[in-house]
Design a protein around this motif. Structure first.
Motif, PDB file in Angstrom:
ATOM      1  N   TRP A  79     -60.383  58.516 -26.581  1.00 14.47           N
ATOM      2  CA  TRP A  79     -61.848  58.510 -26.495  1.00 14.47           C
ATOM      3  C   TRP A  79     -62.397  59.830 -25.983  1.00 14.47           C
ATOM      4  CZ3 TRP A  79     -63.862  55.495 -29.705  1.00 14.47           C
ATOM      5  CH2 TRP A  79     -63.295  54.264 -30.000  1.00 14.47           C
ATOM      6  N   VAL A  82     -62.551  61.928 -29.053  1.00 19.62           N
ATOM      7  CA  VAL A  82     -63.690  61.503 -29.875  1.00 19.62           C
ATOM      8  C   VAL A  82     -64.985  62.077 -29.311  1.00 19.62           C
ATOM      9  CG1 VAL A  82     -65.088  59.507 -30.575  1.00 19.62           C
ATOM     10  CG2 VAL A  82     -62.584  59.407 -30.769  1.00 19.62           C
ATOM     11  N   LEU A  83     -65.169  61.954 -28.000  1.00 21.53           N
ATOM     12  CA  LEU A  83     -66.408  62.433 -27.377  1.00 21.53           C
ATOM     13  C   LEU A  83     -66.532  63.953 -27.433  1.00 21.53           C
ATOM     14  CD1 LEU A  83     -66.534  60.040 -24.299  1.00 21.53           C
ATOM     15  CD2 LEU A  83     -67.846  59.873 -26.443  1.00 21.53           C
ATOM     16  N   ALA A  86     -67.547  64.751 -30.982  1.00 16.55           N
ATOM     17  CA  ALA A  86     -68.931  64.315 -31.207  1.00 16.55           C
ATOM     18  C   ALA A  86     -69.922  65.281 -30.560  1.00 16.55           C
ATOM     19  CB  ALA A  86     -69.138  62.899 -30.669  1.00 16.55           C
ATOM     20  N   ASN A  99     -73.561  58.544 -34.833  1.00 14.36           N
ATOM     21  CA  ASN A  99     -72.969  57.213 -34.972  1.00 14.36           C
ATOM     22  C   ASN A  99     -71.462  57.311 -34.842  1.00 14.36           C
ATOM     23  OD1 ASN A  99     -75.038  55.385 -37.388  1.00 14.36           O
ATOM     24  ND2 ASN A  99     -75.531  56.177 -35.374  1.00 14.36           N
ATOM     25  N   TYR A 100     -70.873  56.278 -34.227  1.00 16.55           N
ATOM     26  CA  TYR A 100     -69.430  56.176 -34.014  1.00 16.55           C
ATOM     27  C   TYR A 100     -68.991  54.865 -34.667  1.00 16.55           C
ATOM     28  CZ  TYR A 100     -70.788  59.317 -30.216  1.00 16.55           C
ATOM     29  OH  TYR A 100     -71.325  60.339 -29.478  1.00 16.55           O
ATOM     30  N   GLU A 101     -68.162  54.950 -35.693  1.00 15.13           N
ATOM     31  CA  GLU A 101     -67.704  53.744 -36.378  1.00 15.13           C
ATOM     32  C   GLU A 101     -66.185  53.674 -36.298  1.00 15.13           C
ATOM     33  OE1 GLU A 101     -69.308  53.230 -40.287  1.00 15.13           O
ATOM     34  OE2 GLU A 101     -71.356  53.615 -39.625  1.00 15.13           O
ATOM     35  N   THR A 102     -65.691  52.683 -35.580  1.00 12.91           N
ATOM     36  CA  THR A 102     -64.254  52.446 -35.450  1.00 12.91           C
ATOM     37  C   THR A 102     -63.986  51.109 -36.119  1.00 12.91           C
ATOM     38  OG1 THR A 102     -64.251  53.673 -33.370  1.00 12.91           O
ATOM     39  CG2 THR A 102     -62.336  52.297 -33.808  1.00 12.91           C
ATOM     40  N   THR A 112     -61.842  56.898 -35.913  1.00 12.91           N
ATOM     41  CA  THR A 112     -63.271  56.755 -35.662  1.00 12.91           C
ATOM     42  C   THR A 112     -64.048  57.716 -36.554  1.00 12.91           C
ATOM     43  OG1 THR A 112     -62.875  56.075 -33.381  1.00 12.91           O
ATOM     44  CG2 THR A 112     -65.086  56.891 -33.899  1.00 12.91           C
ATOM     45  N   HIS A 113     -65.005  57.162 -37.291  1.00 15.81           N
ATOM     46  CA  HIS A 113     -65.896  57.956 -38.132  1.00 15.81           C
ATOM     47  C   HIS A 113     -67.050  58.445 -37.266  1.00 15.81           C
ATOM     48  CE1 HIS A 113     -64.162  56.297 -41.929  1.00 15.81           C
ATOM     49  NE2 HIS A 113     -63.888  55.275 -41.125  1.00 15.81           N
ATOM     50  N   LEU A 114     -67.266  59.742 -37.235  1.00 15.13           N
ATOM     51  CA  LEU A 114     -68.412  60.326 -36.544  1.00 15.13           C
ATOM     52  C   LEU A 114     -69.414  60.749 -37.601  1.00 15.13           C
ATOM     53  CD1 LEU A 114     -66.520  62.491 -33.898  1.00 15.13           C
ATOM     54  CD2 LEU A 114     -67.587  60.251 -33.586  1.00 15.13           C
TER      55      LEU A 114
END
Length: 159
Positions: A79, A82-83, A86, A99-102, A112-114
């Motif tokens: 994470w 990811v952050l 992002a 948007n964050y799509e897991t 995770t899709h950013l």
């Protein structure tokens, strides 16, 4: 698009035939250009011209489908990656919202899709992004643009 789960679902959730597990972690492939790498993650700026800055962060440790399958240390590292990505996307592209799509519904491997969201170019303002499964054959961002953006994002990410 199929209205059924993959007939290979039981194998895929075990990592058998998982495209993300089998990846050679190349700097570039048919899906995009890597902009960030840690021991267990890759962030890939997508080649598909779906949304400016669309990036996928992929778990590259052992095969897992759900984030809760990670140890506390693995989850923290995932994470945080990811952050970090992002934040760089937000600084570079200046979206209205990120948007964050897991999901892992079409390929059961943690990723995770950013998706940066924009006031001037958004297919679904105020709603979830209408993201469909990809096969690498989608309309692409021009190579020069993709490589320029990837290089500038790598610099923001300290790479």
């Amino acid at each position: 698009m199929s209205a059924e789960w993959s007939p290979h679902w039981n194998q895929l959730i075990k990592g058998i035939g998982c495209e993300m597990c089998d990846s050679d972690r190349l700097d570039e492939d048919k899906y995009g250009v890597r902009i960030h790498r840690t021991e267990n993650t890759d962030a890939v700026l997508q080649r598909a011209n779906i949304q400016r800055g669309y990036t996928i962060v992929i778990w590259r440790g052992r095969h897992v489908t759900e984030p809760f399958e990670l140890t506390s240390a693995e989850a923290s590292a995932y994470w945080l990656a990811v952050l970090k990505v992002a934040k760089a996307l937000s600084e570079y592209y200046k979206p209205l919202k990120m948007n964050y799509e897991t999901l892992s519904n079409s390929l059961p491997h943690l990723h995770t899709h950013l998706l940066p969201r924009y006031a001037d170019a958004d297919p679904a303002p105020g709603r979830p992004f209408p993201l469909l499964p990809q096969d690498g054959d989608e309309h692409s961002i021009p190579d020069a643009q993709l490589h320029t953006e990837a290089a500038e994002l790598r610099a923001l990410l300290g790479g």
